[in-house]
Design a protein around this motif. Structure first.
Motif, mmCIF file in Angstrom:
data_model
loop_
_atom_site.group_PDB
_atom_site.id
_atom_site.type_symbol
_atom_site.label_atom_id
_atom_site.label_comp_id
_atom_site.label_asym_id
_atom_site.label_seq_id
_atom_site.Cartn_x
_atom_site.Cartn_y
_atom_site.Cartn_z
ATOM 1 N N TRP A 1 2.827 -15.463 0.061
ATOM 2 C CA TRP A 1 3.082 -15.562 1.502
ATOM 3 C C TRP A 1 1.841 -15.239 2.332
ATOM 4 N N ILE A 2 0.679 -15.600 1.816
ATOM 5 C CA ILE A 2 -0.564 -15.245 2.498
ATOM 6 C C ILE A 2 -0.932 -16.339 3.505
ATOM 7 N N GLY A 3 -0.714 -16.060 4.787
ATOM 8 C CA GLY A 3 -1.005 -17.009 5.845
ATOM 9 C C GLY A 3 -2.491 -17.309 5.944
ATOM 10 N N ASN A 4 -2.822 -18.549 6.240
ATOM 11 C CA ASN A 4 -4.194 -19.049 6.425
ATOM 12 C C ASN A 4 -4.956 -19.193 5.110
ATOM 13 N N ALA A 5 -4.362 -18.788 3.990
ATOM 14 C CA ALA A 5 -5.131 -18.653 2.754
ATOM 15 C C ALA A 5 -5.576 -19.980 2.162
ATOM 16 N N THR A 6 -4.970 -21.102 2.546
ATOM 17 C CA THR A 6 -5.398 -22.386 1.992
ATOM 18 C C THR A 6 -6.721 -22.855 2.575
ATOM 19 N N PHE A 7 -7.102 -22.300 3.721
ATOM 20 C CA PHE A 7 -8.348 -22.757 4.345
ATOM 21 C C PHE A 7 -9.245 -21.622 4.827
ATOM 22 N N SER A 8 -8.856 -20.373 4.588
ATOM 23 C CA SER A 8 -9.653 -19.250 5.092
ATOM 24 C C SER A 8 -10.970 -19.129 4.316
ATOM 25 N N ALA B 1 -5.835 -20.655 -4.280
ATOM 26 C CA ALA B 1 -4.729 -20.547 -3.315
ATOM 27 C C ALA B 1 -3.974 -21.863 -3.298
ATOM 28 N N THR B 2 -2.658 -21.786 -3.437
ATOM 29 C CA THR B 2 -1.806 -22.971 -3.463
ATOM 30 C C THR B 2 -0.775 -22.875 -2.343
ATOM 31 N N LYS B 3 -0.708 -23.910 -1.530
ATOM 32 C CA LYS B 3 0.207 -23.912 -0.390
ATOM 33 C C LYS B 3 1.658 -23.806 -0.840
ATOM 34 N N ILE B 4 2.425 -22.981 -0.126
ATOM 35 C CA ILE B 4 3.863 -22.868 -0.347
ATOM 36 C C ILE B 4 4.555 -23.983 0.433
ATOM 37 N N GLU B 5 5.283 -24.810 -0.264
ATOM 38 C CA GLU B 5 5.937 -25.965 0.355
ATOM 39 C C GLU B 5 7.397 -25.670 0.694
ATOM 40 N N ASN B 6 8.010 -26.613 1.414
ATOM 41 C CA ASN B 6 9.462 -26.651 1.642
ATOM 42 C C ASN B 6 9.988 -25.494 2.495
ATOM 43 N N LYS B 7 9.163 -24.989 3.404
ATOM 44 C CA LYS B 7 9.612 -23.917 4.291
ATOM 45 C C LYS B 7 10.492 -24.471 5.412
ATOM 46 N N ILE B 8 11.404 -23.648 5.903
ATOM 47 C CA ILE B 8 12.208 -24.030 7.065
ATOM 48 C C ILE B 8 11.759 -23.299 8.321
ATOM 49 N N LEU C 1 8.023 -21.634 10.447
ATOM 50 C CA LEU C 1 6.560 -21.559 10.526
ATOM 51 C C LEU C 1 5.898 -22.642 9.677
ATOM 52 N N ARG C 2 6.377 -23.853 9.814
ATOM 53 C CA ARG C 2 5.887 -24.934 8.963
ATOM 54 C C ARG C 2 4.401 -25.252 9.216
ATOM 55 N N THR C 3 3.922 -24.961 10.406
ATOM 56 C CA THR C 3 2.515 -25.212 10.714
ATOM 57 C C THR C 3 1.602 -24.213 10.012
ATOM 58 N N VAL C 4 2.109 -23.002 9.783
ATOM 59 C CA VAL C 4 1.322 -21.967 9.114
ATOM 60 C C VAL C 4 1.139 -22.336 7.645
ATOM 61 N N GLN C 5 -0.085 -22.210 7.166
ATOM 62 C CA GLN C 5 -0.378 -22.553 5.771
ATOM 63 C C GLN C 5 -0.287 -21.294 4.904
ATOM 64 N N ASN C 6 0.939 -20.937 4.537
ATOM 65 C CA ASN C 6 1.147 -19.818 3.613
ATOM 66 C C ASN C 6 0.800 -20.254 2.197
ATOM 67 N N ALA C 7 0.290 -19.318 1.404
ATOM 68 C CA ALA C 7 -0.147 -19.688 0.063
ATOM 69 C C ALA C 7 0.196 -18.624 -0.964
ATOM 70 N N ASP C 8 0.298 -19.092 -2.201
ATOM 71 C CA ASP C 8 0.273 -18.212 -3.372
ATOM 72 C C ASP C 8 -1.181 -18.084 -3.800
ATOM 73 N N ILE C 9 -1.631 -16.856 -3.996
ATOM 74 C CA ILE C 9 -3.012 -16.600 -4.413
ATOM 75 C C ILE C 9 -3.014 -16.072 -5.847
ATOM 76 N N VAL C 10 -3.956 -16.557 -6.642
ATOM 77 C CA VAL C 10 -4.192 -16.028 -7.980
ATOM 78 C C VAL C 10 -5.616 -15.492 -8.040
ATOM 79 N N LEU C 11 -5.754 -14.273 -8.536
ATOM 80 C CA LEU C 11 -7.058 -13.645 -8.720
ATOM 81 C C LEU C 11 -7.247 -13.433 -10.223
ATOM 82 N N ASP C 12 -8.146 -14.211 -10.808
ATOM 83 C CA ASP C 12 -8.363 -14.182 -12.254
ATOM 84 C C ASP C 12 -9.782 -13.698 -12.540
#
Length: 394
Positions: A170-177, A206-213, A215-226
């Motif tokens: 649920w990390i907002g802006n993370a797809t383009f920050s 960072a991978t965008k979370i899809e199918n939200k109902i 804040l659809r404009t907000v680019q929330n993401a799943d982040i992986v730190l490896d």
């Protein structure tokens, strides 16, 4: 029957008790400038951005020109001005306000509150000018309300570097920050520490979370730190426990409560306009007593929420605001908001479920505000603990 001029209705600013008069003349003029800009540049396009689920990147330089970054810490404005300004952004578009709340509140607030003076000098100029966009990595796939004691993302010291491993959600802006502040548990002392991570670093994704109902404009993401390697120079020197992190969350919780105010102002704007324009049984909806009762209920909820936030902003200016007061504000205002947007959607009938009329987006976005920065239940229990001395979380 005479047509009602909706552009010249009384209380057009939605400020029924004239709270804005508590601002200085300079701040009030600035608020009016921000309001006019949002009305012209954001509101007309918000539904299209929301429907597409895309963020309007071309607007970032425009926001930078508006110069609303860090109104208290950098510009010396009152917390009341900052709150009313954030409410105005939400009134125009909740997603737009959330983007700014993440970049300017959670991310920038972390740097302002927890970075060393040398780190601030190096990082803040590009952040304030929005040449660098930030995100805030705290919530995890298995850690939301319990993240204070349940942070699973780890940080391991290796000489003058840190190795980060874990996941954030649920990390907002993370797809383009450009940067993200990541909070991770130090395996050596079990304390949560903060790190500024360049999103181009190897091992970060960072991978965008899809199918939200909402804040659809907000680019929330799943982040992986490896095995992400971060220099110790990018460890926030004042972020060494979750108590430090909570300094940021206390302030941003207030910002979300102000969002709840702005969301109710938006619901009132749309519902009132619809009620005076829509004809039923040969006369405006606004002429029916039950519709007026619903409008007044929305207004009352908005005024009570704003009154609470005005006083809390004053306490914040005095340095006297407490965590439990922020928690009560977030719980109370979002509960009132939920009722207000439901009433607004009801006034619009079937038209209230399509984004063409504005209310459907307001109604859906309210659900996100209700949940983030601490759920209603958690904030209620934080307040309950403060007034009883007894914790009831588990």
């Amino acid at each position: 029957m005479a047509t009602i001029d909706v552009d010249n209705l009384p209380y057009a600013d939605g400020d029924f008790y004239a709270f804005e008069e508590l601002l200085s003349d300079k701040e009030r003029d600035r608020l009016l400038e921000v309001r006019a800009w949002l009305k012209a540049e954001v509101t007309p396009h918000a539904a299209d951005w929301w429907n597409a689920g895309e963020f309007p990147h071309h607007m970032i330089p425009r926001i930078a020109e508006l110069d609303v970054m860090s109104p208290v810490y950098r510009q010396g404005h009152s917390n009341l001005f900052a709150g009313l300004c954030h409410a105005e952004f939400t009134r125009a578009d909740t997603s737009f306000a959330t983007f700014l709340g993440v970049h300017d509140g959670l991310f920038t607030g972390s740097i302002e509150a927890l970075a060393s003076e040398e780190q601030k000098a190096a990082w803040l100029p590009d952040i304030y000018s929005m040449k660098k966009i930030g995100a805030f990595g705290l919530t995890e796939p298995l850690g939301g309300s319990d993240v204070a004691g349940g942070t699973r993302t780890t940080a391991r010291r290796d000489g003058d570097k840190w190795i980060l491993n874990g996941e954030k959600r649920w990390i907002g802006n993370a797809t383009f920050s450009d940067w993200v502040v990541v909070y991770a548990r130090d395996v050596a002392d079990n304390q949560v520490k903060g790190f500024l991570v360049d999103t181009k670093t190897e091992g970060y994704s960072a991978t965008k979370i899809e199918n939200k109902i909402a804040l659809r404009t907000v680019q929330n993401a799943d982040i992986v730190l490896d095995n992400v390697v971060v220099s110790d120079d990018f460890h926030l020197k004042g972020a060494n426990s979750f108590k430090d992190t909570n300094k940021v969350l206390k302030v941003t919780r207030l910002a979300v409560a102000w969002q709840a105010v702005g969301q109710q102002m938006a619901a009132f704007d749309v519902a009132r306009k619809y009620a005076v324009e829509r004809q039923q049984f040969g006369k405006p909806l606004a002429s029916f007593q039950l519709v007026q009762e619903q409008l007044v209920k929305i207004l009352g909820n908005t005024v009570s929420s704003m009154g609470m936030m005005v006083r809390l902003a004053q306490l914040e200016d005095l340095g006297r605001a407490k965590d439990e007061q922020s928690a009560l504000a977030k719980a109370f205002t979002t509960a009132r908001m939920r009722e207000s947007v439901a009433l607004g959607r009801s006034i619009l009938g079937g038209n209230g479920i399509v984004t063409d009329y504005g209310m459907a987006k307001i109604f859906a976005d309210a659900e996100a505000i209700y949940s983030y920065e601490g759920t209603y239940e958690i904030n209620t229990l934080v307040t309950g603990r403060a007034i009883t001395g007894v914790a009831a979380f588990v």
